[in-house]
Write a protein that holds these residues in place. Sequence first.
Motif, PDB file in Angstrom:
ATOM      1  N   UNK A 196       0.850  -1.191   0.000  1.00  0.00           N
ATOM      2  CA  UNK A 196       0.000   0.000   0.000  1.00  0.00           C
ATOM      3  C   UNK A 196       0.879   1.231   0.000  1.00  0.00           C
ATOM      4  N   UNK A 197       0.311   2.342  -0.503  1.00  0.00           N
ATOM      5  CA  UNK A 197       1.027   3.613  -0.555  1.00  0.00           C
ATOM      6  C   UNK A 197       0.045   4.744  -0.314  1.00  0.00           C
ATOM      7  N   UNK A 198       0.454   5.697   0.534  1.00  0.00           N
ATOM      8  CA  UNK A 198      -0.324   6.921   0.727  1.00  0.00           C
ATOM      9  C   UNK A 198       0.567   7.951   1.412  1.00  0.00           C
ATOM     10  N   UNK A 199       0.358   9.212   1.062  1.00  0.00           N
ATOM     11  CA  UNK A 199       1.137  10.273   1.675  1.00  0.00           C
ATOM     12  C   UNK A 199       0.281  10.943   2.751  1.00  0.00           C
ATOM     13  N   UNK A 200       0.612  10.661   4.000  1.00  0.00           N
ATOM     14  CA  UNK A 200      -0.145  11.179   5.151  1.00  0.00           C
ATOM     15  C   UNK A 200       0.816  11.746   6.186  1.00  0.00           C
ATOM     16  N   UNK A 201       1.975  12.230   5.736  1.00  0.00           N
ATOM     17  CA  UNK A 201       2.987  12.688   6.668  1.00  0.00           C
ATOM     18  C   UNK A 201       3.536  11.523   7.468  1.00  0.00           C
ATOM     19  N   UNK A 202       3.844  11.775   8.735  1.00  0.00           N
ATOM     20  CA  UNK A 202       4.366  10.724   9.609  1.00  0.00           C
ATOM     21  C   UNK A 202       3.272  10.145  10.509  1.00  0.00           C
ATOM     22  N   UNK A 203       2.026  10.139  10.018  1.00  0.00           N
ATOM     23  CA  UNK A 203       0.921   9.551  10.764  1.00  0.00           C
ATOM     24  C   UNK A 203       1.125   8.030  10.837  1.00  0.00           C
ATOM     25  N   UNK A 204       1.333   7.502  12.044  1.00  0.00           N
ATOM     26  CA  UNK A 204       1.613   6.085  12.232  1.00  0.00           C
ATOM     27  C   UNK A 204       0.355   5.260  12.536  1.00  0.00           C
ATOM     28  N   UNK A 205      -0.806   5.872  12.439  1.00  0.00           N
ATOM     29  CA  UNK A 205      -2.042   5.145  12.738  1.00  0.00           C
ATOM     30  C   UNK A 205      -2.256   4.019  11.732  1.00  0.00           C
ATOM     31  N   UNK A 206      -2.823   2.912  12.208  1.00  0.00           N
ATOM     32  CA  UNK A 206      -3.181   1.821  11.315  1.00  0.00           C
ATOM     33  C   UNK A 206      -4.457   2.167  10.560  1.00  0.00           C
ATOM     34  N   UNK A 207      -4.506   1.752   9.305  1.00  0.00           N
ATOM     35  CA  UNK A 207      -5.652   2.018   8.452  1.00  0.00           C
ATOM     36  C   UNK A 207      -6.358   0.702   8.152  1.00  0.00           C
ATOM     37  N   UNK A 208      -7.527   0.487   8.747  1.00  0.00           N
ATOM     38  CA  UNK A 208      -8.271  -0.741   8.495  1.00  0.00           C
ATOM     39  C   UNK A 208      -8.651  -0.897   7.025  1.00  0.00           C
ATOM     40  N   UNK A 209      -9.067   0.177   6.313  1.00  0.00           N
ATOM     41  CA  UNK A 209      -9.340   0.014   4.883  1.00  0.00           C
ATOM     42  C   UNK A 209      -8.123  -0.479   4.103  1.00  0.00           C
ATOM     43  N   UNK A 210      -6.935   0.034   4.421  1.00  0.00           N
ATOM     44  CA  UNK A 210      -5.734  -0.417   3.723  1.00  0.00           C
ATOM     45  C   UNK A 210      -5.465  -1.888   3.981  1.00  0.00           C
ATOM     46  N   UNK A 211      -5.614  -2.322   5.249  1.00  0.00           N
ATOM     47  CA  UNK A 211      -5.345  -3.716   5.590  1.00  0.00           C
ATOM     48  C   UNK A 211      -6.352  -4.649   4.912  1.00  0.00           C
ATOM     49  N   UNK A 212      -7.602  -4.228   4.847  1.00  0.00           N
ATOM     50  CA  UNK A 212      -8.614  -5.044   4.166  1.00  0.00           C
ATOM     51  C   UNK A 212      -8.315  -5.184   2.676  1.00  0.00           C
ATOM     52  N   UNK A 213      -7.903  -4.092   2.054  1.00  0.00           N
ATOM     53  CA  UNK A 213      -7.575  -4.144   0.626  1.00  0.00           C
ATOM     54  C   UNK A 213      -6.370  -5.039   0.368  1.00  0.00           C
ATOM     55  N   UNK A 214      -5.383  -5.001   1.258  1.00  0.00           N
ATOM     56  CA  UNK A 214      -4.222  -5.875   1.100  1.00  0.00           C
ATOM     57  C   UNK A 214      -4.640  -7.340   1.179  1.00  0.00           C
ATOM     58  N   UNK A 215      -5.472  -7.678   2.154  1.00  0.00           N
ATOM     59  CA  UNK A 215      -5.920  -9.058   2.308  1.00  0.00           C
ATOM     60  C   UNK A 215      -6.719  -9.510   1.082  1.00  0.00           C
ATOM     61  N   UNK A 216      -7.595  -8.642   0.590  1.00  0.00           N
ATOM     62  CA  UNK A 216      -8.401  -8.996  -0.581  1.00  0.00           C
ATOM     63  C   UNK A 216      -7.516  -9.211  -1.806  1.00  0.00           C
ATOM     64  N   UNK A 217      -6.502  -8.370  -1.971  1.00  0.00           N
ATOM     65  CA  UNK A 217      -5.600  -8.535  -3.100  1.00  0.00           C
ATOM     66  C   UNK A 217      -4.817  -9.829  -3.039  1.00  0.00           C
ATOM     67  N   UNK A 218      -4.392 -10.210  -1.834  1.00  0.00           N
ATOM     68  CA  UNK A 218      -3.660 -11.464  -1.684  1.00  0.00           C
ATOM     69  C   UNK A 218      -4.535 -12.664  -2.037  1.00  0.00           C
ATOM     70  N   UNK A 219      -5.798 -12.623  -1.626  1.00  0.00           N
ATOM     71  CA  UNK A 219      -6.712 -13.716  -1.960  1.00  0.00           C
ATOM     72  C   UNK A 219      -6.997 -13.772  -3.447  1.00  0.00           C
ATOM     73  N   UNK A 220      -6.973 -12.613  -4.089  1.00  0.00           N
ATOM     74  CA  UNK A 220      -7.168 -12.598  -5.552  1.00  0.00           C
ATOM     75  C   UNK A 220      -6.021 -13.325  -6.247  1.00  0.00           C
ATOM     76  N   UNK A 221      -4.809 -13.190  -5.733  1.00  0.00           N
ATOM     77  CA  UNK A 221      -3.659 -13.885  -6.314  1.00  0.00           C
ATOM     78  C   UNK A 221      -3.596 -15.342  -5.873  1.00  0.00           C
ATOM     79  N   UNK A 222      -3.796 -15.566  -4.564  1.00  0.00           N
ATOM     80  CA  UNK A 222      -3.627 -16.903  -3.988  1.00  0.00           C
ATOM     81  C   UNK A 222      -4.861 -17.263  -3.161  1.00  0.00           C
ATOM     82  N   UNK A 223      -5.896 -17.825  -3.789  1.00  0.00           N
ATOM     83  CA  UNK A 223      -7.101 -18.209  -3.050  1.00  0.00           C
ATOM     84  C   UNK A 223      -6.815 -19.192  -1.910  1.00  0.00           C
ATOM     85  N   UNK A 224      -5.698 -19.910  -1.986  1.00  0.00           N
ATOM     86  CA  UNK A 224      -5.341 -20.876  -0.956  1.00  0.00           C
ATOM     87  C   UNK A 224      -5.127 -20.207   0.413  1.00  0.00           C
ATOM     88  N   UNK A 225      -4.923 -18.891   0.419  1.00  0.00           N
ATOM     89  CA  UNK A 225      -4.713 -18.176   1.675  1.00  0.00           C
ATOM     90  C   UNK A 225      -6.018 -17.896   2.422  1.00  0.00           C
TER      91      UNK A 225
END
Length: 388
Positions: free
Chosen positions: A279-308
Amino acid sequence: MSADLVVAGAGIVGAACAYYAAREGLSVTVVDRGPIAGGTTGAGEGNILVSDKEPGPELDLALLSNREWRELAGLPLDGETFAAAVELEHKGGLVVASRQASLDGLDRLAAEQRSLGVEAVAVPARRLHDHEPHLAHDLAGGYLYPQDMQVQPMLAAAHLLRMARASGATVLPHEPVTGFLRDGERVTGVRTPRRKIPAGAVLNATGTWAGELAALAGVPVPVAPRRGFVLVTEPLPPMIRRKVYFADYIADVASDSAALQTSAVVEGTKAGTVLIGASRERVGFDRAFSLPALRLLAAGALRLFPVLDGVAVLRAYRGFRPYCPDHLPVIGPDPRAPGLHHACGHEGAGIGLSLGTARLVTQALTGGTPDIDTRPFRPDRFGTEAAA
């Protein structure tokens, strides 16, 4: 205390530059505001890629650096090779396309890359599973890049600094640069909270803080943080052989957008965990976790490897890539502040580009002829105003 070179930054780029300079006989002192590899390096995946580089200066640097990694791999180190000590894997990369239009773009890119020395092997859809048996079954095809590698970045930085110390370097963690020593316009060393360190040259290798350090010297270098997340799964039996990613990752890397972007990048590790980005985004040095980003990462991984599907994610971590507006690193002496050199702004490619960068920096310091054209990386290319 004095040195031929003070390296500000103990991440992978600073560590590589320290080692290369020290082995050429320069006296080197490394300082860092935190621990070794405590910034971007410690949050990296360890990519050493040529597959994601379009023809141009960055690909030239990637090929140079790739050769340096391969040469360093066999170096003896404490009874094993450097490659074994830093978990350097010659695993190769597989870039896949989900539809024909993306594959056509990959065909064009691979043809251009091959003309410049990149190994790119076309893999039709029916043969993708020969390389990655657990891939999704509805992909249009892809390309295998045998030169792509993977390294454990914190181990690499630590061992490069150990090798630099063995050549006489001094390493001072938790000692930030707070100012520069000057003789007129010339930079002649640094100040830290504990001491002054006179030096023949100072190298700015401070990653996402490189713009702030350059500003202390009165020169603009527009490096800004670009946040990214990585998911780490539970340990699994070996199932993903290479670094695998969708072709749109290349476009995301080159994008100027400050908004959240994600593209599936998946790879296994020796420990059995699977790393999922990017993931990539310019938000300064904001260290907060982004649930939308994490969900998109998981969905993308399943698109490549359904076995996950159903695999547990043990943790997620984030870091900040040192982003430059033109997507090229800043490397070399700064004519606006003689004595100051830069090695920063590599964004997400700093691990892979570190050794080539170190070679260019050392050639500039010792009066050598650079292996590639360094003009595209010159520090003064941005004009008179820094960009945040």
